[in-house]
Design a protein around this motif. Structure first.
Motif, PDB file in Angstrom:
ATOM      1  N   THR A 142     101.494  13.459   4.701  1.00 37.16           N
ATOM      2  CA  THR A 142     101.344  14.043   6.031  1.00 37.16           C
ATOM      3  C   THR A 142     100.268  15.118   6.032  1.00 37.16           C
ATOM      4  OG1 THR A 142     103.723  13.761   6.152  1.00 37.16           O
ATOM      5  CG2 THR A 142     102.681  14.951   7.963  1.00 37.16           C
ATOM      6  N   LEU A 143     100.330  15.989   4.987  1.00 33.58           N
ATOM      7  CA  LEU A 143      99.361  17.078   4.898  1.00 33.58           C
ATOM      8  C   LEU A 143      97.956  16.536   4.660  1.00 33.58           C
ATOM      9  CD1 LEU A 143     101.322  19.755   2.858  1.00 33.58           C
ATOM     10  CD2 LEU A 143     100.732  19.789   5.282  1.00 33.58           C
ATOM     11  N   ALA A 144      97.879  15.515   3.777  1.00 36.43           N
ATOM     12  CA  ALA A 144      96.567  14.952   3.450  1.00 36.43           C
ATOM     13  C   ALA A 144      95.904  14.377   4.699  1.00 36.43           C
ATOM     14  CB  ALA A 144      96.718  13.879   2.375  1.00 36.43           C
ATOM     15  N   LEU A 145      96.750  13.751   5.558  1.00 36.58           N
ATOM     16  CA  LEU A 145      96.215  13.197   6.802  1.00 36.58           C
ATOM     17  C   LEU A 145      95.610  14.297   7.669  1.00 36.58           C
ATOM     18  CD1 LEU A 145      98.894  10.557   7.845  1.00 36.58           C
ATOM     19  CD2 LEU A 145      96.489  10.169   7.237  1.00 36.58           C
ATOM     20  N   ARG A 146      96.151  15.515   7.527  1.00 34.77           N
ATOM     21  CA  ARG A 146      95.636  16.624   8.337  1.00 34.77           C
ATOM     22  C   ARG A 146      94.594  17.450   7.599  1.00 34.77           C
ATOM     23  NH1 ARG A 146     101.510  17.938  10.940  1.00 34.77           N
ATOM     24  NH2 ARG A 146     101.599  15.911  11.974  1.00 34.77           N
ATOM     25  N   GLY A 147      94.183  16.984   6.422  1.00 34.12           N
ATOM     26  CA  GLY A 147      93.105  17.637   5.706  1.00 34.12           C
ATOM     27  C   GLY A 147      93.529  18.843   4.888  1.00 34.12           C
ATOM     28  N   VAL A 148      94.821  18.984   4.589  1.00 38.24           N
ATOM     29  CA  VAL A 148      95.265  20.106   3.751  1.00 38.24           C
ATOM     30  C   VAL A 148      95.291  19.639   2.301  1.00 38.24           C
ATOM     31  CG1 VAL A 148      97.135  21.740   3.332  1.00 38.24           C
ATOM     32  CG2 VAL A 148      96.658  20.941   5.657  1.00 38.24           C
ATOM     33  N   PRO A 149      94.705  20.418   1.378  1.00 32.29           N
ATOM     34  CA  PRO A 149      94.741  19.995  -0.035  1.00 32.29           C
ATOM     35  C   PRO A 149      96.164  20.054  -0.593  1.00 32.29           C
ATOM     36  CG  PRO A 149      93.814  22.196   0.145  1.00 32.29           C
ATOM     37  CD  PRO A 149      93.987  21.697   1.554  1.00 32.29           C
ATOM     38  N   SER A 150      96.447  19.172  -1.505  1.00 30.42           N
ATOM     39  CA  SER A 150      97.819  19.082  -2.015  1.00 30.42           C
ATOM     40  C   SER A 150      98.222  20.338  -2.791  1.00 30.42           C
ATOM     41  CB  SER A 150      97.959  17.844  -2.905  1.00 30.42           C
ATOM     42  OG  SER A 150      97.149  17.986  -4.052  1.00 30.42           O
ATOM     43  N   GLU A 151      97.238  21.089  -3.324  1.00 24.10           N
ATOM     44  CA  GLU A 151      97.570  22.312  -4.075  1.00 24.10           C
ATOM     45  C   GLU A 151      98.288  23.332  -3.192  1.00 24.10           C
ATOM     46  OE1 GLU A 151      94.537  20.884  -4.323  1.00 24.10           O
ATOM     47  OE2 GLU A 151      94.945  20.058  -6.320  1.00 24.10           O
ATOM     48  N   ALA A 152      98.046  23.243  -1.861  1.00 21.59           N
ATOM     49  CA  ALA A 152      98.662  24.212  -0.957  1.00 21.59           C
ATOM     50  C   ALA A 152     100.183  24.124  -1.022  1.00 21.59           C
ATOM     51  CB  ALA A 152      98.194  23.952   0.470  1.00 21.59           C
ATOM     52  N   LEU A 153     100.672  22.977  -1.458  1.00 16.97           N
ATOM     53  CA  LEU A 153     102.113  22.794  -1.523  1.00 16.97           C
ATOM     54  C   LEU A 153     102.710  23.312  -2.830  1.00 16.97           C
ATOM     55  CD1 LEU A 153     103.464  21.426   0.855  1.00 16.97           C
ATOM     56  CD2 LEU A 153     103.915  19.484  -0.638  1.00 16.97           C
ATOM     57  N   ARG A 154     101.821  23.609  -3.770  1.00 12.15           N
ATOM     58  CA  ARG A 154     102.328  24.045  -5.070  1.00 12.15           C
ATOM     59  C   ARG A 154     101.752  25.404  -5.393  1.00 12.15           C
ATOM     60  NH1 ARG A 154     101.855  19.236  -9.282  1.00 12.15           N
ATOM     61  NH2 ARG A 154     103.113  20.712 -10.433  1.00 12.15           N
ATOM     62  N   SER A 155     102.527  26.455  -5.153  1.00 13.83           N
ATOM     63  CA  SER A 155     102.022  27.800  -5.426  1.00 13.83           C
ATOM     64  C   SER A 155     102.226  28.157  -6.894  1.00 13.83           C
ATOM     65  CB  SER A 155     102.714  28.822  -4.533  1.00 13.83           C
ATOM     66  OG  SER A 155     104.109  28.724  -4.702  1.00 13.83           O
TER      67      SER A 155
END
Lengths: 257, 387
Positions: free
Chosen positions: B150-163
């Motif tokens: 879902t995030l990738a479709l909106r252009g958010v990098p996957s690292e944003a989900l892993r702090s």
């Protein structure tokens, strides 16, 4: 030779409830004294609860007297228990054999504790089994022994170190006529010079037994020695022809008088 | 000394003649360790089997093609749950946690309404519980994948989900990992020693009194200390024999272990056996003396059994102290009999080395306790006729 002088023993009375304090004391033996000579059979005769067993236990050194003294061939069992016990053979009211051991093993165990060598112990066990006529039982476990067989084994055990003095507590208890006769013969033999002229002290409440067997009788009633002498002498003293009548007069009338 | 030897030989022969009791004791002591190990390994093996079984037991999965697709991509096969799965889980007949999918799962997922997935398990059903954890992790993975997509479709990098980056390091030695399963063995060995000595200890003391053979025995010229020493030596010899057999029975026990991993982890060779014996023999000696000192106070074997039941309870509760106490081994453990042996034997099983001091303290305590009890026993025997 066994001498007992004014032996006295009392116990704390058992408390009636578990945590209650013991109340008072029970006097088991008030004052018992006698002298048993070598080569003679001395009988402690008295009704149940007269203090015969406690007296014998004091002589054997199992119980320390509260007052009075014991001498076994001049030795005090309280002070020199080891030496006194070597000169003493004891047959208690409990025969106490080990059921998983054979008669031979029971006897040899005591022989070893008395310091006999292995060979001597086995030779002695066989000789005693021969003398007491239970040779056939020697290798059997004592588990299923009858009263008489138990007694013979226990007696052999008490005699294993050939003690000069022999203490027997109610030896004829639970024996039939034949076994009683055989025991009587054995004891007479042991007291005779041929049997070693031992000093034998036995307790009994059966007066026929004492009358037939004992050279001297010590009458014990209510913890006291009430009379002492031969059967004929005691009868003469009371003027009774019958020993039973003499016994009743001496044991009950004197004590209450 | 001769008298003590005579008593020792007699009591040993007497104890060994008690065939029936001895057979039961021997059988239980020798068979117990391997048996427990075999049962535990069976449990481990079935846990492993369900972990390896690439199957998900589910209800209504046909209504969730997306989830099914994910599971199949993980190499898992979906299996319909049996009817009445809840009752079967409760009764332990079903060994898998069940995934329950709502009928409108797919539609709600598409609308982003967070459909409910239920993981049904029973925490008293150990096999299902192990599967429940696995199932939860699996669904977590599915969840994360959906979110990432879902995030990738909106252009958010996957690292944003892993702090944070989580990394686990397991410090347990390979043998330490087997510890939860082998921790009970020292307890069984200690109990075998205790029960092995129990009969002999009671028979030579309270039994002797009950049979009426104590008084005749005391009319012998043997000194009370010699009687006490001989009797104790015989009882301790029986207890040590049981310890020896119990420990020896663990040596071939490895071959009874069904689980491959547990077999690889459970190392019990001659060195471990020697360490066990170094700990157990002093314990056998002191427990024998303690039981005899307790039993000589009783008039009958039955009375003595009651008092030794307390001792057995204390010894069996001692290891619980170590289990309940979360702080790990405390410095006073080595000073407490049974507890010390339990803790130290477990260290041996974990593959940790034992120092000389570790063995010396329980040895010292055991020797002291033995001497004290023997002195008391001799004193009691001297006064036994005077009761």
């Amino acid at each position: 030779m066994i001498e007992a002088e004014a032996l006295h023993k009392r116990y704390a009375a058992r408390a009636p409830r578990r945590f209650a304090r013991a109340r008072g004391e029970v006097v088991a033996v008030e004052s018992v004294g006698f002298a048993a000579a070598d080569g003679a059979i001395t009988g402690l005769l008295g009704p149940n609860g007269a203090g015969k067993t406690t007296t014998l236990r004091m002589v054997a050194g199992l119980v320390a007297p509260d007052a009075g003294s014991v001498r076994v061939d001049g030795l005090d069992p309280a002070r020199e228990p080891q030496a006194a016990r070597r000169r003493l053979g004891v047959l208690g009211d409990a025969r106490g054999l080990y059921p998983r051991l054979s008669a031979r093993e029971n006897i040899v165990y005591y022989a070893a504790l008395q310091g006999l060598s292995r060979e001597a112990a086995h030779a002695r066990a066989e000789a005693l089994a021969e003398a007491l006529d239970f040779r056939a039982l020697l290798e059997r476990r004592t588990e299923g022994f009858s009263q008489g067989e138990r007694l013979k084994t226990a007696l052999a055990r008490a005699l294993v170190h050939d003690p000069a003095n022999l203490l027997l507590d109610e030896p004829t208890n639970g024996l039939d006529v034949l076994a009683t006769r055989a025991l009587r013969e054995t004891l007479r033999h042991l007291a005779s010079p041929a049997g070693g002229a031992k000093c034998i002290v036995l307790s009994s409440h059966v007066m026929q037994e004492v009358e037939r067997l004992c050279d001297r009788v010590v009458l014990v009633a209510r913890g006291r020695t009430v009379a002492d002498g031969t059967v004929a002498g005691l009868c003469a003293r009371t003027g009774e022809a019958d020993f039973e009548a003499a016994f009743v007069r001496l044991a009950f009338e004197t004590a209450s008088a | 000394m001769n008298a003590a030897w005579t008593v020792f030989v007699k009591e040993l022969v007497d104890a060994l003649r008690d065939r029936r009791t001895l057979a039961v004791v021997l059988l239980s002591s020798v068979a117990m360790g391997p048996l427990v190990l075999a049962l535990l390994s069976g449990l481990v093996a079935s846990l492993e089997a369900s972990a390896e079984r690439r199957v998900v037991v589910a209800v209504g999965l046909e209504a969730a093609p997306t989830l099914r697709n994910y599971l199949e991509r993980q190499g898992l096969r979906a299996e319909a749950a049996p009817p009445e799965h809840e009752a079967r889980l409760r009764e332990g007949q079903l060994g898998d946690a069940v995934l329950v999918v709502e009928p409108d799962f797919e539609a709600r997922l598409a609308r982003g309404e967070a459909p409910v997935l239920r993981i049904v398990s029973d925490s008293s059903n150990r096999r299902a519980e192990a599967g429940a954890g696995r199932l939860a992790r699996l669904i977590d993975g599915f969840d994360r994948e959906r979110a990432l997509l879902t995030l990738a479709l909106r252009g958010v990098p996957s690292e944003a989900l892993r702090s944070v980056d989580v990394q686990a390091t397991d410090l347990a030695s390979p043998r330490g990992r087997a510890a939860p399963f082998t921790a009970m063995l020292p307890f069984f060995v200690i109990m075998a020693v205790l029960y092995g000595a129990l009969n002999a200890a009671l028979d030579t003391t309270a039994g002797e009194r009950e049979r009426g053979s104590l008084e005749p025995l005391l009319t012998n010229p043997a000194a009370p200390w010699a009687l006490a020493l001989g009797k104790w030596a015989a009882v301790a010899a029986v207890a040590m024999l049981i310890a020896l057999l119990g420990v020896a029975s663990l040596l071939p026990a490895r071959w009874l272990i069904r689980s491959e991993t547990l077999r690889a982890l459970f190392v019990f060779g001659p060195a471990e056996a020697a360490a066990f014996l170094a700990l157990l023999l002093p314990l056998a000696s002191s427990l024998s003396a303690l039981m005899m000192a307790l039993a000589i106070r009783a008039r009958t074997v039955k009375e003595a059994q009651a008092s030794s039941a307390l001792l057995i309870l204390a010894v069996s509760l001692a290891p619980l102290v170590a289990i309940v106490d979360p702080a790990g081994d405390r410095p006073w453990y080595p000073w407490v009999p049974a507890l010390a042996q339990h803790a130290l034997m477990n260290r041996v099983l974990r593959g940790e080395p034992l120092g000389a001091a570790d063995v010396a303290v329980p040895l010292l305590v055991g020797a002291l306790l033995t001497l004290l009890c023997l002195a008391d026993l001799a004193r009691r025997l001297r006064g036994a006729g005077r009761g």
